[in-house]
Motif scaffolding. Structure first.
Motif, short mmCIF file in Angstrom:
data_model
loop_
_atom_site.label_atom_id
_atom_site.label_comp_id
_atom_site.label_asym_id
_atom_site.label_seq_id
_atom_site.Cartn_x
_atom_site.Cartn_y
_atom_site.Cartn_z
N GLY A 196 56.12 5.12 28.21
CA GLY A 196 54.94 5.30 29.42
C GLY A 196 53.66 5.75 28.73
O GLY A 196 52.83 5.92 29.69
N SER A 197 53.52 5.82 27.36
CA SER A 197 52.26 6.07 26.89
C SER A 197 51.32 4.56 26.52
O SER A 197 52.00 3.73 26.39
CB SER A 197 52.43 6.68 25.46
OG SER A 197 53.17 7.76 25.64
N VAL A 198 50.10 4.99 26.52
CA VAL A 198 49.14 3.71 26.10
C VAL A 198 48.06 4.32 25.27
O VAL A 198 47.66 5.44 25.32
CB VAL A 198 48.53 3.36 27.25
CG1 VAL A 198 47.51 1.98 26.87
CG2 VAL A 198 49.54 2.90 28.22
N VAL A 199 47.95 3.56 24.16
CA VAL A 199 46.64 3.92 23.29
C VAL A 199 45.94 2.77 23.12
O VAL A 199 46.04 1.60 23.35
CB VAL A 199 47.29 4.22 21.93
CG1 VAL A 199 48.23 5.31 21.83
CG2 VAL A 199 47.91 2.80 21.23
N MET A 200 44.48 3.20 22.75
CA MET A 200 43.72 2.01 22.53
C MET A 200 43.03 2.05 21.02
O MET A 200 42.83 3.21 20.36
CB MET A 200 42.15 2.26 23.42
CG MET A 200 41.09 1.29 23.41
SD MET A 200 39.60 1.67 23.95
CE MET A 200 39.15 3.16 23.07
N ILE A 201 43.04 1.01 20.32
CA ILE A 201 42.79 1.06 19.07
C ILE A 201 41.53 0.15 18.93
O ILE A 201 41.60 -1.15 19.29
CB ILE A 201 43.91 0.59 18.14
CG1 ILE A 201 45.10 1.64 18.10
CG2 ILE A 201 43.54 0.31 16.55
CD1 ILE A 201 46.47 1.08 17.19
N ALA A 202 40.57 0.51 18.20
CA ALA A 202 39.41 -0.22 17.93
C ALA A 202 38.66 0.37 16.80
O ALA A 202 38.54 1.45 16.58
CB ALA A 202 38.23 -0.06 19.26
N ASP A 203 38.33 -0.73 15.66
CA ASP A 203 37.67 -0.41 14.47
C ASP A 203 38.38 0.49 13.67
O ASP A 203 37.70 1.50 13.02
CB ASP A 203 36.21 0.10 15.01
CG ASP A 203 35.19 -1.18 15.49
OD1 ASP A 203 35.27 -2.21 15.23
OD2 ASP A 203 34.41 -0.37 16.57
N GLY A 204 39.73 0.32 13.96
CA GLY A 204 40.56 1.29 13.06
C GLY A 204 40.59 2.69 13.32
O GLY A 204 41.11 3.51 12.64
N THR A 205 40.65 2.98 14.34
CA THR A 205 40.60 4.50 15.12
C THR A 205 41.64 3.88 16.44
O THR A 205 41.32 3.13 17.04
CB THR A 205 39.23 5.10 15.50
OG1 THR A 205 38.59 4.21 16.47
CG2 THR A 205 38.47 5.21 14.20
N GLU A 206 42.12 5.23 17.05
CA GLU A 206 43.10 5.35 17.77
C GLU A 206 42.62 6.44 18.85
O GLU A 206 42.20 7.31 18.51
CB GLU A 206 44.47 5.43 17.30
CG GLU A 206 45.70 5.28 18.62
CD GLU A 206 46.99 5.39 18.06
OE1 GLU A 206 47.60 4.62 17.69
OE2 GLU A 206 47.44 6.78 17.75
N GLN A 207 42.73 6.13 20.28
CA GLN A 207 42.44 6.93 21.08
C GLN A 207 43.86 6.76 22.17
O GLN A 207 43.98 5.62 22.61
CB GLN A 207 41.19 6.69 21.87
CG GLN A 207 41.05 7.90 23.19
CD GLN A 207 39.49 7.41 23.90
OE1 GLN A 207 38.86 6.65 23.24
NE2 GLN A 207 39.53 7.60 25.05
N VAL A 208 44.45 7.93 22.61
CA VAL A 208 45.56 8.02 23.58
C VAL A 208 44.85 7.97 24.90
O VAL A 208 43.83 8.61 25.30
CB VAL A 208 46.34 9.25 23.59
CG1 VAL A 208 47.27 9.21 24.56
CG2 VAL A 208 47.07 9.18 22.27
N VAL A 209 45.06 6.81 25.57
CA VAL A 209 44.92 6.58 27.05
C VAL A 209 45.69 7.35 28.04
O VAL A 209 45.02 8.00 28.72
CB VAL A 209 44.78 5.21 27.51
CG1 VAL A 209 44.41 4.86 28.90
CG2 VAL A 209 43.77 4.47 26.42
N VAL A 210 47.01 7.43 27.78
CA VAL A 210 47.82 8.30 28.65
C VAL A 210 48.82 8.47 27.80
O VAL A 210 49.61 7.58 27.07
CB VAL A 210 48.08 7.42 30.02
CG1 VAL A 210 48.85 6.11 30.00
CG2 VAL A 210 48.81 8.35 30.91
N THR A 211 49.30 9.70 27.89
CA THR A 211 50.79 10.07 27.53
C THR A 211 51.93 10.19 28.47
O THR A 211 51.58 10.66 29.36
CB THR A 211 50.64 11.47 26.71
OG1 THR A 211 49.56 11.60 25.71
CG2 THR A 211 51.96 11.89 26.26
N GLY A 212 52.67 9.35 28.07
CA GLY A 212 53.96 9.01 29.15
C GLY A 212 54.98 10.42 29.17
O GLY A 212 54.87 11.32 28.62
N THR A 213 55.86 10.15 30.06
CA THR A 213 56.58 11.50 30.47
C THR A 213 57.95 11.03 30.04
O THR A 213 59.03 11.71 30.27
CB THR A 213 56.76 11.81 31.97
OG1 THR A 213 56.95 10.65 32.64
CG2 THR A 213 55.12 12.32 32.34
N GLY A 214 58.30 9.94 29.48
CA GLY A 214 59.58 9.41 28.85
C GLY A 214 60.05 10.25 27.82
O GLY A 214 59.28 11.10 27.17
N GLY A 215 61.19 9.96 27.12
CA GLY A 215 61.80 10.41 26.04
C GLY A 215 61.47 9.46 24.90
O GLY A 215 60.33 8.88 24.89
#
Length: 218
Positions: A196-215
């Protein structure tokens, strides 16, 4: 340890939003899912997909100009269906690619974790990576296929949403971020994130959009 040139990533324009599908019936039962195609989401999994869709809508707005991608598995496509509802996009526009699938677990696929562990000992590393099965897929093989997918599509401009899996998304993120080769598993691998997590990667850097609640298990 620096990244091996074998795993060099082609330049990718735009932003990549990489999502890990919601919890499935296999996850809830603690079974090795691997590349099984048809393992449906649980109620918790649908709730996680809802949270991902809401978070992405807050970032992207309604009807964003976004290419949709998913592995050819029921759980990824179910997750995408919920997310596209939040974004006001057409699920049918999504492109599917088997190279975005989860690690192939060979003869261990579909079995309960506990049964395999009882036979051979621990199969999950401290950093939540699966030991490859004797006839399963290796991490360099996963890297090769996700790099192949990137090479085929990296030249196209615009943002992308990619719905995939726990292990394979970690390898894709590792490649995109240029991370060092993992000393045990032989490929660049990013830190794990819950279902349930989403990250955004742009120009070689990563940002977490949402951290899921699953295992954490695949």
């Amino acid at each position: 340890m620096t990244q091996n040139s074998r795993f060099a990533c082609p330049p990718v324009p735009g932003r990549l939003f990489i999502a890990r599908h919601g919890e499935t019936v296999f996850n809830a039962a603690k079974r090795l899912q691997g590349d099984h195609l048809h393992t449906p989401l649980t109620r918790a999994g649908f709730a996680q997909a809802d949270a991902m869709g809401a978070a992405l809508a807050a970032v992207l707005g309604h009807g964003p100009d976004l290419s949709l991608w998913a592995s050819d598995t029921g759980r990824a496509l179910q997750t995408l269906a919920v997310i596209t509802g939040h974004l006001g996009l057409d699920w049918h526009d999504a492109q599917r690619d088997v190279r975005l699938a989860e690690i192939g677990m060979g003869c261990w696929g579909g079995r309960y974790y506990a049964d395999v562990v009882a036979e051979i000992g621990p199969i999950v590393s401290p950093d939540m990576l699966l030991t490859p099965a004797p006839d399963g897929e290796t991490y360099p093989e996963i890297a090769d296929r996700v790099i192949g997918w990137l090479a085929d599509h990296a030249g196209k401009p615009g943002d992308r949403l990619v719905i995939m899996h726990g292990i394979s998304s970690r390898v894709l993120r590792g490649v995109l971020l240029g991370l060092p080769v993992h000393p045990e598993f032989g490929a660049p691998i990013a830190p794990g994130l819950p279902q349930g997590s989403v990250v955004m990667i742009a120009d070689g850097t990563e940002q977490v959009v949402v951290t899921g609640t699953g295992g954490g298990h695949a």
